[in-house]
Every structure is written in C-alpha cells, then in structure tokens.
Write a protein that holds these residues in place. Structure first.
Motif, PDB file in Angstrom:
ATOM      1  N   ARG A  38     -42.153 -23.153 -15.804  1.00 49.40           N
ATOM      2  CA  ARG A  38     -41.018 -23.067 -14.869  1.00 49.40           C
ATOM      3  C   ARG A  38     -41.330 -22.106 -13.722  1.00 49.40           C
ATOM      4  NH1 ARG A  38     -37.871 -27.365 -14.985  1.00 49.40           N
ATOM      5  NH2 ARG A  38     -37.441 -27.975 -17.153  1.00 49.40           N
ATOM      6  N   LYS A  39     -42.025 -21.017 -14.033  1.00 52.71           N
ATOM      7  CA  LYS A  39     -42.368 -20.054 -12.999  1.00 52.71           C
ATOM      8  C   LYS A  39     -43.381 -20.646 -12.019  1.00 52.71           C
ATOM      9  CE  LYS A  39     -44.148 -15.358 -12.434  1.00 52.71           C
ATOM     10  NZ  LYS A  39     -44.663 -14.151 -13.146  1.00 52.71           N
ATOM     11  N   SER A  41     -43.884 -23.798 -11.381  1.00 49.33           N
ATOM     12  CA  SER A  41     -43.326 -24.945 -10.665  1.00 49.33           C
ATOM     13  C   SER A  41     -42.618 -24.543  -9.379  1.00 49.33           C
ATOM     14  CB  SER A  41     -42.370 -25.718 -11.579  1.00 49.33           C
ATOM     15  OG  SER A  41     -41.229 -24.930 -11.872  1.00 49.33           O
ATOM     16  N   LYS A  42     -42.249 -23.264  -9.265  1.00 49.79           N
ATOM     17  CA  LYS A  42     -41.562 -22.800  -8.061  1.00 49.79           C
ATOM     18  C   LYS A  42     -42.520 -22.549  -6.898  1.00 49.79           C
ATOM     19  CE  LYS A  42     -37.866 -20.640 -10.757  1.00 49.79           C
ATOM     20  NZ  LYS A  42     -37.166 -19.373 -11.092  1.00 49.79           N
ATOM     21  N   THR A  50     -38.098 -31.701  -8.131  1.00 49.85           N
ATOM     22  CA  THR A  50     -36.973 -30.930  -8.671  1.00 49.85           C
ATOM     23  C   THR A  50     -36.360 -31.615  -9.887  1.00 49.85           C
ATOM     24  OG1 THR A  50     -35.450 -32.046  -7.163  1.00 49.85           O
ATOM     25  CG2 THR A  50     -36.432 -29.968  -6.414  1.00 49.85           C
TER      26      THR A  50
END
Length: 425
Positions: A38-39, A41-42, A50
């Motif tokens: 998740r980190k 993917s930003k 998204t």
C-alpha cells in the motif's frame, strides 16, 4: 550511492526481472507485506490504479517485477536496500552447500523473507536449490494458513472472555459503589450516636456533681436546728435528690444501651470494611486478568496481520520483552477442566513454552506427579478444579523439588494467561 551487487567469482547479483517467473508470486508475497504494498502503490513511478484490493495490488507488483524498466528497477532497488545486510551475508557463500546452510539457519530463526531474497538473487544458486527452497516455503505457507485459522478462533474466544470479564467487573463496581454509599451513611449515623453519647455522659457528670452538692447541703442542714422551714427545705431537697437519682439511673441505663449499640455498629463497620477490601482485591485481580488477556490478544492479532513480531525484536528472550515469552520453559498444569486442556496447551505453546498436564489424581495416578515435576520448569494449579488435598500435595512437592508454583483463581484461560505472566516475571 552504494551499489547492491555481490560478486561470487565474477557473477553479479541477480536482478528481480532476471528471476524465474514461477517464483515471482512467492517473492512478492513473502518479501512485501500488505502494508508495504500500500505504501509503495502511492509512488507515481509504479502507476498503480486506484481502488485495487489486496490481491490485485499483489498481482500488479508481480507484473512490475517482470519488467526491466524504471518501475522494475525502482522495485529492485527498494528490495536491495531492505535486504542489504542479508545480501552481503549470502554473497560470502561460494557453494550451494554454503547457501543451503544459510537458508536453513535463517529459516530456523524465522527470517524467511530475507532468506528467500538471498537465495533467489544469488548468482550461484541452481534451479534445483531454488526449487527445493520454494517447496519448503510453499509448505510453510500452508502451515501459516492453518495456524492463522486456529489463531482467529482463539482470538474470538479471548474477546468473548474479555467482554464477559468487563461485564462482571462493571456489575461488581456497581455493587462496590452501593456498599461504599451504605458504609458512609452508617459512618455518619455512628458519628451522630457518638456525639449523643458524649452529651449524655456530660449531663450525667453534671447531675452527679449537683447531687453531691445537694447531699452536702442536707448534711449541713441536719447538723443545725431543724426548724419547720428548714425541715421543709430538707424534704424538698430529698425529693429533688430522689428525682435526680432516678434520672441518673435512667441516663446510666440509656448510656449502657448506647455503648452496646456502638459496639455492635463497630463490629458491623469492621465487617463492611473487610468486604470492601475483598472487593477491591477482586477488582484488582480482574484488572490484571484483563491486562493478561489483552496482551495475549494483541500477540494473536499481531501474528494474524503479519509475521511474528518477535522475529526481529531486539528485546526477544530478554527481561525487556513486551509480551509473554516463556522461552522454551516447560509448564506443568495440575487440575483444570478436561475439555479445556487443548486450549491450555495452545496458549502455553503460543507463548513459547512446552505443556504438561496432570488431572490432580482423578484419573491419572498421583505417583506420576514427581516424574512430571522433575521435567517441569514451573507448575500452575487452579483452585476451583482440584481438591484441597491434591492442591496441598502439589504445593509440598514443588517446595521439595524447588519448582516455581503459581496458584490460580480459576481454571479459565484468563487466569492461565495471568499465571504465565507471573512465570515470565
């Protein structure tokens, strides 16, 4: 900038896009947990769509690992930096036997992700060695799945037990408030009665002095001439004196009654204070049991969400350990409920200990206790599911064999969790 390449002879470390595709799923799933994905993917370089769920996010980074482009290089750089020390360690291995030895060492110590990255990127690791390591990793994943299912069941039971204890504590806290209010009212009543008793005592003393004064006056009158007027005065004084004596007797009787009532009330006050102290101790026991349950619950939740938090903890197996860690101690549980024995065993083993059980002599012979005590590091015994005679027998044996002995309030899991905490301390 440091270059993460380790040479074995003249061969550089393998890049992530050079690893066989059949191992990419295991690589991403083992070396990058959900939080890390998740980190990452930003970051714009990975161009992550998204609202991807965890599985699709996992598949997206598998596709990135196949590419020798900016995204693939960025992902390779992130993993090289994460496992920098492990790559250096594996880079010193020149033969497959040395690589396999490092793999086994890391596997035994729980560093599965570091070992998997070190083997996959090592230039001298053959397909046979990588395949063998993958097979072991595959079976470990099955074990983790089964363990996670069991842990969720235990977590549900612990949560239910915690809620029940909170309800019991709430009810006892209300009862304690009622008893405290009643005690304060009784104290006020006693103080008022004590003041009344003091006033009666002062009045009694004053009347005694007045009687003594009247008696002196009578004696003085009797010593002189008894005229008619003086005889009348003497008669009045005697009548007044008799009345005062009667009043003194009444006050004396009333004072004795008040003293008796004060004694009874003092005894009642002592009993109420004793009950209050017992309730406070019980509330403290419940608070400690809840704290132990929450510590065990936190360990299970942490284990369910990601890998074991004790793996990389600097305080593991030390006095600063934040949670229950029996560090391989053998715990003998004497007594308890037969249907709860599997749960006792699971809680002890998940806390890092070995579990032994003896029913206290109901079915198993007591002659087995000395043999079990010689192998145990500590003994726990619930007072609600064992006879008084058996409990005294176990206590004497523990003293003889110099074994730590913890007497638990009940046979529930919360009392066991608190008992294990006392062993660790």
């Amino acid at each position: 900038m440091e270059t993460m390449t380790t040479l074995t002879g003249s061969l550089p470390q393998r890049k992530i896009w050079e690893i066989d595709n059949c191992f990419k799923c295991a690589l991403i799933g083992t070396c990058l947990n959900r939080i890390e994905l998740r980190k990452l993917s930003k970051e714009k370089i990975y161009q992550t769509p998204t609202r991807l769920d965890d599985y699709r996010l996992h598949a997206h980074f598998i596709r990135i690992s196949d590419q020798n482009d900016a995204a693939g290089k960025a992902l390779n750089k992130y993993l090289e930096k994460k496992y920098r020390n492990d790559v250096k360690k594996y880079g010193k291995a020149e033969t497959e036997s040395e690589i396999a030895a490092l793999w086994k060492e890391d596997l035994d110590q729980g560093r599965i992700d570091a070992a998997w990255w070190g083997v996959l990127t090592h230039p001298s690791a053959s397909d046979g060695l990588v395949g063998k390591c993958y097979g072991q990793l595959h079976m470990i994943s099955h074990d983790c799945t089964n363990s996670t299912h069991r842990n969720r069941q235990v977590i549900a039971e612990l949560r239910q037990k915690t809620e029940m204890l909170k309800e019991v504590m709430g009810a006892e806290r209300q009862e304690f408030r009622k008893e405290r209010k009643k005690l304060l009212e009784e104290n006020r009543t006693l103080e008022q009665k004590l003041l009344d008793s003091r006033r009666h005592h002062q009045e009694h003393h004053r009347q005694q002095e007045e009687i003594a004064k009247l008696q002196n006056q009578i004696k003085n009158l009797q010593s002189g001439d008894n005229s008619t007027k003086e005889r009348q005065i003497i008669a009045d004084l005697r009548q007044n004196n008799n009345s005062l004596f009667g009043r003194v007797d009444e006050l004396t009787e009333e004072l004795e009654l008040l003293r008796d009532e004060l004694t009874r009330t003092s005894r009642q006050l002592q009993q109420v204070q004793k009950v209050r102290q017992e309730m406070e101790l019980r509330e403290m026991d419940h608070m400690r049991e809840i704290a132990s349950l929450e510590a065990v619950l936190f360990q299970h939740i942490s284990h369910d969400q990601q890998q074991d938090p004790c793996v990389n903890c600097a305080d593991k197996n030390t006095a600063n350990c934040p949670g229950i860690n029996l560090c391989g101690k053998t715990v003998l549980y004497v007594g308890g409920l037969h249907k709860m024995v599997p749960h006792y065993r699971q809680l002890v083993e998940q806390s890092g200990g070995n579990f032994l059980h003896h029913d206290g002599g109901r079915e198993a012979s007591r002659n087995l206790l000395p043999k079990l005590l010689t192998t145990a590091d500590a003994v726990l015994c619930p007072v609600d599911c064992i006879s008084h005679d058996a409990c005294n027998c176990v206590k004497k044996m523990c003293k003889r064999y110099q074994k730590p002995f913890v007497l638990m309030r009940s046979s529930g899991l919360s009392s066991l969790a608190r008992g294990l905490g006392e062993i660790v301390q």
